[in-house]
Design an enzyme around this catalytic site. Structure first.
Site, short mmCIF file in Angstrom:
data_model
loop_
_atom_site.label_atom_id
_atom_site.label_comp_id
_atom_site.label_asym_id
_atom_site.label_seq_id
_atom_site.Cartn_x
_atom_site.Cartn_y
_atom_site.Cartn_z
CB THR A 46 8.33 2.80 4.27
OG1 THR A 46 7.07 2.86 4.92
CG2 THR A 46 8.79 4.22 3.96
CG PHE A 92 -0.36 0.40 2.51
CD1 PHE A 92 -0.45 1.71 2.96
CD2 PHE A 92 0.28 -0.53 3.32
CE1 PHE A 92 0.09 2.08 4.19
CE2 PHE A 92 0.82 -0.17 4.53
CZ PHE A 92 0.73 1.15 4.97
CE LYS A 93 3.78 1.59 4.86
NZ LYS A 93 5.00 1.21 5.53
CG ASP A 94 4.09 0.64 -4.41
OD1 ASP A 94 5.25 1.07 -4.23
OD2 ASP A 94 3.84 -0.56 -4.62
CG MET A 97 7.35 6.18 -1.82
SD MET A 97 7.50 7.14 -0.30
CE MET A 97 7.27 5.86 0.93
#
Length: 481
Positions: free
Chosen positions: A155, A122-124, A127
């Site tokens: 992350t 989910f960090k994409d 980011m």
């Protein structure tokens, strides 16, 4: 739109200033002076935008409420560049998957798929936008930025994949040596781009995070070497995550009269803090349920009012390793709102008390009750055995394979389901990132996307280092040019 520090610093800054800065000069975190409110008419318009134009257009609408120092056309172009089917593999970007039992009239739960990006986590979602925002603003200023961050797993790879090859940006990413899954390590350490530097710290994630805060609080070093951050202490990253709460809501409802609840696997409190912001804006969220693993600092707080940091020896190494965190750095933002934005109180408990005592206790403060009654928070925890059981249950009952962190979310969500209100669990990663536990639970390997075949065998570049801020500063200084 101006931004303030949770610890009371006098400055009021614009978005692009805090984009490149990270922590405030007093060690606090940035928040808007007030949350913009989304009324019924605006929510209806957002729903129509989502339905007719998709995720990138919705992102532009939400972000525009907070970003007024990037021209609208430029911001729209950045959103369109970021949220594409080519990057995220699906036109919806964050499709909602119903978990529905055979013969049931409606889904038991929904999974919001946030793991379609380049690093399968989910960090994409934030980011990828951050990488484009950084490049845009640095080009506009003719400057460079050295990003310094800490990761417990996802992350780091999300930041490195978003920043690799970006003009004017270098990444220095710390991670706890040997404490990520082999797949997570390979994703990061196999990136050999000149602007990517991986540093494995001998310790746990909290040691890495403490190093980031120490460097960020050294204002002279920070300015000399142009240090910025991509951890969720960076407001821009958290802001990008607010968007998918709106997208999840619109997919689970037919009208703005309906409520939804979200369960969020959480270690550093950034993901669920974005839900708090969405709720403060007026998105019709009933409950925000925080799901933890054996490192249950946040669950303990919401149950008791006591926030008690664990030491290195007491931070468990678990099968949902991205949540092996006992200092939730984003938690300060929520407590700031909970305590009526009392910056002096925040400075006392986060800036001074926590570092000396290792805990703070709000159980006797009448405002603590508002966490549940006003702000809608609940919580729960999951253990390794329960994680395995949930992975088995979801696969047997719905034919869906989930990763270990999402399993923590599903386990806790099942304890908080209200049949009148749809419950959305935020999926955090694809199962392949934690293959060993999936094999333990199901006796079979999870599917591996073709681009990651053989990643564990690729050449790796990583520097192993003790948790020593002086050594770390020296390494950054040597590699900044």
């Amino acid at each position: 739109m101006r931004y303030l520090s949770t610890r009371g610093h006098a400055d009021r800054k614009r978005f692009c200033e805090i984009l490149l800065e990270g922590l405030a000069p007093d060690g606090g975190l940035y928040l808007p002076e007030s949350y913009p409110r989304v009324d019924a008419a605006m929510l209806t318009r957002f729903r129509q935008v989502w339905q007719s134009q998709g995720y990138a257009a919705l992102a532009f609408e939400v972000l525009s409420l907070y970003i007024d120092d990037i021209p609208a056309e430029d911001l729209k172009a950045l959103c369109l560049k970021t949220y594409t089917e080519q990057v995220f593999g699906t036109p919806q970007i964050v499709p909602l998957k119903p978990l529905q039992s055979a013969g049931s009239a409606k889904p038991d739960l929904y999974l919001e798929a946030l793991s379609n990006g380049p690093t399968l986590a989910f960090k994409d979602m934030a980011m990828q936008l951050l990488g484009n925002l950084f490049e845009y603003e640095l080009t506009r200023r003719g400057e460079e930025l050295n990003i310094f961050g800490a990761t417990s797993g996802d992350t780091g790879s999300a930041a490195e994949y978003a920043m690799r090859g970006k003009k004017g940006v270098r990444v220095f990413m710390t991670s706890p040596n040997g404490r990520m899954s082999p797949f997570q390590q390979a994703q990061m350490f196999s990136l050999l781009d000149d602007n990517i530097h991986n540093i494995a710290i001998e310790g746990v994630f909290d040691d890495c995070q403490d190093l980031v805060k120490s460097v960020s609080n050294d204002l002279n070093f920070k300015r000399q070497y142009k240090i910025g951050t991509v951890n969720s202490i960076n407001w821009a990253r958290l802001l990008a995550q607010v968007v998918y709460y709106f997208a999840g809501y619109f997919q689970a409802t037919q009208s703005n009269a309906q409520m939804v609840s979200f369960t969020v696997p959480s270690g550093n409190f950034g993901n669920v803090c974005a839900g708090h912001v969405a709720r403060m804006m007026g998105l019709p969220i009933d409950r925000l349920v925080v799901a933890t693993n054996e490192n249950d600092v946040l669950d303990e707080f919401f149950r008791t009012g006591v926030y008690r940091v664990r030491g290195t020896a007491d931070t468990h190494e678990t099968s949902s390793p991205s949540m092996d965190i006992s200092k939730a750095s984003n938690f300060e933002r929520f407590v700031f709102d909970l305590l009526d934005r009392d910056a002096a109180k925040i400075q006392a408990i986060f800036g001074e008390g926590l570092s000396h005592q290792g805990f703070f206790d709000l159980s006797a403060d009448p405002r603590f009750a508002k966490a549940a009654t006003v702000y809608g928070f609940d919580s729960g925890k999951s253990t390794h055995a329960q994680r395995l059981q949930t992975i088995q249950q979801v696969f047997a009952q719905y034919g869906v394979m989930i990763d270990t962190h999402t399993a923590d979310g599903v386990k806790v969500a099942q304890e908080h389901v209200n049949l009148q209100v749809p419950m959305i669990v935020l999926e955090t990663a694809l199962p392949i990132k934690f293959a060993a536990t999936i094999v333990e639970a199901l006796g079979r390997e999870p599917e591996r996307p073709p681009q990651f075949e053989g990643i564990e065998q690729l050449p790796k570049r990583v520097k192993v280092m003790p948790a020593d801020v002086a050594q770390l500063k020296s390494y950054i200084a040597q590699h900044c040019h």
